[in-house]
Design an enzyme around this catalytic site. Structure first.
Site, short mmCIF file in Angstrom:
data_model
loop_
_atom_site.label_atom_id
_atom_site.label_comp_id
_atom_site.label_asym_id
_atom_site.label_seq_id
_atom_site.Cartn_x
_atom_site.Cartn_y
_atom_site.Cartn_z
N LYS A 50 -2.01 3.64 9.76
CA LYS A 50 -0.95 4.06 8.83
C LYS A 50 -1.54 4.63 7.53
CE LYS A 50 0.89 0.46 6.36
NZ LYS A 50 0.61 0.62 4.94
N THR A 73 0.86 -1.18 0.00
CA THR A 73 0.00 0.00 0.00
C THR A 73 0.90 1.24 0.00
OG1 THR A 73 -1.62 -1.21 1.28
CG2 THR A 73 -1.86 1.19 1.23
N CYS A 75 -2.56 -1.67 9.14
CA CYS A 75 -2.96 -0.87 7.98
C CYS A 75 -3.76 0.40 8.28
CB CYS A 75 -3.76 -1.73 7.01
SG CYS A 75 -2.76 -3.05 6.33
P1 NAD Z 1 5.38 -7.37 6.61
O1 NAD Z 1 6.20 -6.48 7.44
O2 NAD Z 1 4.69 -8.54 7.23
O3 NAD Z 1 6.28 -7.96 5.42
C1 NAD Z 1 7.14 -7.20 4.63
C2 NAD Z 1 8.40 -8.01 4.37
O4 NAD Z 1 9.21 -7.31 3.41
C3 NAD Z 1 9.29 -8.20 5.61
O5 NAD Z 1 9.45 -9.58 5.87
C4 NAD Z 1 10.62 -7.52 5.23
O6 NAD Z 1 11.76 -8.18 5.74
C5 NAD Z 1 10.57 -7.59 3.72
N1 NAD Z 1 11.45 -6.63 3.05
C6 NAD Z 1 11.58 -5.30 3.29
N2 NAD Z 1 12.46 -4.75 2.42
C7 NAD Z 1 12.90 -5.75 1.62
C8 NAD Z 1 13.80 -5.80 0.53
N3 NAD Z 1 14.43 -4.70 0.08
N4 NAD Z 1 14.03 -6.99 -0.09
C9 NAD Z 1 13.40 -8.11 0.36
N5 NAD Z 1 12.51 -8.12 1.38
C10 NAD Z 1 12.26 -6.95 2.01
O7 NAD Z 1 4.32 -6.45 5.88
P2 NAD Z 1 2.87 -6.89 5.30
O8 NAD Z 1 1.87 -6.88 6.39
O9 NAD Z 1 3.04 -8.09 4.44
O10 NAD Z 1 2.55 -5.63 4.39
C11 NAD Z 1 3.21 -5.40 3.17
C12 NAD Z 1 2.51 -4.28 2.44
O11 NAD Z 1 1.16 -4.69 2.13
C13 NAD Z 1 2.38 -2.99 3.22
O12 NAD Z 1 2.50 -1.91 2.34
C14 NAD Z 1 0.97 -3.05 3.79
O13 NAD Z 1 0.43 -1.77 4.00
C15 NAD Z 1 0.22 -3.75 2.67
N6 NAD Z 1 -0.96 -4.50 3.10
C16 NAD Z 1 -0.96 -5.21 4.25
C17 NAD Z 1 -2.08 -5.95 4.61
C18 NAD Z 1 -2.13 -6.75 5.88
O14 NAD Z 1 -3.20 -7.20 6.25
N7 NAD Z 1 -1.03 -6.96 6.57
C19 NAD Z 1 -3.19 -5.98 3.77
C20 NAD Z 1 -3.15 -5.25 2.58
C21 NAD Z 1 -2.03 -4.52 2.25
C1 UDX Z 2 -7.80 -4.28 6.90
C2 UDX Z 2 -8.80 -4.24 5.74
O1 UDX Z 2 -10.02 -4.85 6.17
C3 UDX Z 2 -8.24 -4.97 4.52
O2 UDX Z 2 -9.13 -4.83 3.42
C4 UDX Z 2 -6.90 -4.36 4.17
O3 UDX Z 2 -6.33 -5.03 3.07
C5 UDX Z 2 -5.96 -4.40 5.35
O4 UDX Z 2 -6.55 -3.73 6.47
P1 UDX Z 2 -7.10 -6.06 8.72
O5 UDX Z 2 -6.48 -4.89 9.40
O6 UDX Z 2 -6.27 -7.26 8.51
O7 UDX Z 2 -7.65 -5.63 7.28
O8 UDX Z 2 -8.39 -6.54 9.54
P2 UDX Z 2 -9.89 -5.96 9.69
O9 UDX Z 2 -10.80 -7.10 9.68
O10 UDX Z 2 -10.17 -4.88 8.74
O11 UDX Z 2 -9.88 -5.37 11.17
C6 UDX Z 2 -9.16 -4.21 11.51
C7 UDX Z 2 -9.48 -3.83 12.94
O12 UDX Z 2 -10.83 -3.38 13.05
C8 UDX Z 2 -9.35 -4.97 13.95
O13 UDX Z 2 -8.77 -4.50 15.13
C9 UDX Z 2 -10.78 -5.41 14.17
O14 UDX Z 2 -10.99 -6.03 15.41
C10 UDX Z 2 -11.50 -4.09 14.08
N1 UDX Z 2 -12.92 -4.23 13.71
C11 UDX Z 2 -13.28 -4.73 12.51
C12 UDX Z 2 -13.90 -3.80 14.62
O15 UDX Z 2 -13.59 -3.34 15.72
N2 UDX Z 2 -15.21 -3.91 14.24
C13 UDX Z 2 -15.61 -4.40 13.05
O16 UDX Z 2 -16.81 -4.45 12.79
C14 UDX Z 2 -14.61 -4.84 12.14
#
Ligand code: NAD
Ligand code: UDX
Length: 476
Positions: free
Chosen positions: A283, A135, A280
């Protein structure tokens, strides 16, 4: 030029990169997926033969890894080799909020994205499609493009060329596999129509055509931020109403149900809880705030910033209620914390409401016993930045002579002896079946349950004689 995709690299083996590539590998058995990461420990964990030791807990993930790993899905630290052999590269690295410098506290720290782009520029061969999966702030694609195209002499010598696309991920943790398998939509932003078509072909293996959306690259980047901002805004809205319910005699569950039946509002994401957590929401909203401020849209910035502010206020409000109900002091009182993950079915604790709430309770001198079925004590210690009690006496089941407040971890639920209160912070299934009659016999009197997730059976608790406080319930 005829260009096809056979080999895919994903930079970043995290909560998004790991499950997303695993699901793609399952659906596209004719393609090779190499997931690479600079964190060797994480890669080792992905390669662990014991599937219960994967770095991420996600329902359904182990089964997919078992079927695909070392067949067409590979986890490795050999970033150079994976990039060099890739036709398409997903950048799925972390993009946390900047902690210092320009935009600190709001804008995204793009250093990992930039490092990834530099690695791609250096090691890629021939034509490569580069896809933003992380993101990112709007117009990051421009930064990536300029890095990729900056080493002109290399480009000419090695005949390298790049197309940059945006393909944000919408999965939610805890339901990631289902979200990836049945997405509401797949968003592909870009200008290079052929590259967009080739990327969409991967998804067409399991996603219906009408769910694949094409936009320009900036709309795609902004749609991802906006989507998370809208979802988080719903939670802040319902949590703010829960405070009104408590003082007016209304019940937030009844209010949620009533408004959710309006098809224009819809029933999802209306569960009042301890405040949104996860890596997410906060941020991405702050990112949006920064963007608005950057373009001089102060009112827009203030509007979205309030969604984050009220979330913090709400978390602090819960800790305050616990103190007030326990006669204004919780010093040396034993409080059981049920759940530390930011939601159920994940081991992720990033921005979990439990962190703020536990810190506040410890500051007030409480002795916390923290239970979570998936979060490790090492993770809890890292989040709280407080070492667990070492003076806990197993025999007397109490902390020894410590006025300072603190915590310890328990892996089982046999922890209610002499406790003054239980605070439910994560909606884990196993907390729904606790024997409250039995707990009441063990707890100090008067005993309290504070349920911030509305999962505790009201009647059974009432029968047991334990006092109950439920978030947003002004009727008890
Ligand atoms: P994360 O921290 O779990 O994983 C990211 C990984 O990238 C880490 O393991 C890190 O070591 C690695 N990394 C960093 N720099 C690197 C490089 N130069 N080469 C190789 N590896 C490298 O993060 P995440 O939760 O997977 O999120 C990744 C992205 O996706 C973020 O931008 C986040 O906002 C977005 N996103 C996250 C979620 C979620 O639910 N966690 C959902 C949708 C989007
Ligand atoms: C969120 C978005 O849902 C997802 O689409 C995006 O890609 C990443 O960010 P995530 O943070 O993994 O996903 O979980 P989500 O189910 O959205 O919950 C986020 C927070 O909101 C949690 O702390 C959850 O407990 C809270 N939540 C969610 C509530 O308090 N009430 C609700 O009705 C739903």
């Amino acid at each position: 030029m005829s260009f096809s995709i056979k080999n895919i690299c994903c930079i970043g083996a995290g909560f998004v990169g790991g499950p997303t590539m695993a699901l793609m590998a399952k659906k596209c058995s004719d393609l090779i997926f190499n997931v690479v990461d600079i964190n060797k420990q994480r890669i080792d964990a992905w390669n662990n033969k014991d599937l219960s030791k994967l770095p991420i807990f996600e329902p359904g993930l182990e089964e997919i890894i078992e079927k695909t790993r070392n067949k067409n899905l590979f986890f490795s630290s050999d970033i150079e080799c994976a990039i060099a052999s890739a036709d398409l590269i997903f950048i799925s690295v972390n993009t946390p909020t900047k902690t210092k410098g320009l935009g600190a506290g709001k804008s995204s720290d793009l250093k990992w994205v930039e490092a990834s782009a530099r690695q791609v520029a250096k090691f890629a061969k021939g034509h490569t499609i580069v896809v933003e999966k992380s993101t990112l702030p709007v117009r990051t694609a421009e930064v990536i493009e300029s890095i990729l195209n900056s080493t002109d002499s290399n480009l000419i010598r090695d005949k390298k060329s790049f197309s940059v696309l945006s393909n944000p991920e919408f999965l939610a943790e805890g339901t990631a596999i289902n979200d990836l398998e049945n997405p509401d939509r797949v968003l592909i932003g870009g200008e290079d129509k052929q590259a967009m078509h080739l990327l969409s072909n991967i998804y067409r293996n399991w996603v219906p055509e009408n769910k694949i959306l094409f936009t320009n690259i900036w709309s795609s980047e902004l749609a991802k931020l906006t989507s998370n901002a809208f979802l988080a805004q719903r939670i802040s809205s319902i949590n703010s109403i829960s405070a009104i319910c408590e003082v007016t005699g209304a019940d937030i569950r009844e209010v949620s149900r009533a408004i959710g039946l309006d098809t224009r509002i819809g029933s999802k994401f209306l569960d009042s809880g301890p405040g949104f957590g996860g890596s997410c929401f906060k941020k991405d909203i702050l990112n949006l705030v920064y963007l608005a401020e950057f373009f001089g849209l102060e009112e827009v910035a203030k509007f979205w910033e309030e969604v984050v502010n009220i979330n913090l206020w709400h978390q602090k409000r819960i800790a305050k209620i616990v103190v007030e109900k326990l006669f204004g002091t919780i010093s040396q009182k034993k409080i059981i914390i049920l759940g530390f993950a930011f939601k159920a079915n994940t081991n992720d604790t990033r921005e979990s409401a439990a962190i703020r709430i536990c810190k506040d309770l410890i500051d007030e001198g409480a002795e916390l016993i923290i239970h979570d079925p998936k979060v490790s004590p090492i993770q809890i210690e890292a989040d709280l930045q407080i070492k667990p009690y070492i003076t806990y006496n197993e025999k007397s089941k109490s902390f020894l002579n410590n006025n300072a407040g603190g915590w310890r971890y328990s892996k089982d639920l046999d922890i209610f002896d002499d406790s003054h209160a239980i605070l439910v912070l994560t909606e884990w299934e196993e907390y729904k079946n606790i024997d409250w009659d039995d707990a009441a016999k063990k707890m100090a009197s008067p005993a309290w349950i504070f349920d911030s997730r509305s999962i505790i059976n009201l009647d059974l608790v009432k029968k047991s004689g334990i006092n109950l406080w439920r978030l947003g319930d002004g009727s008890i």
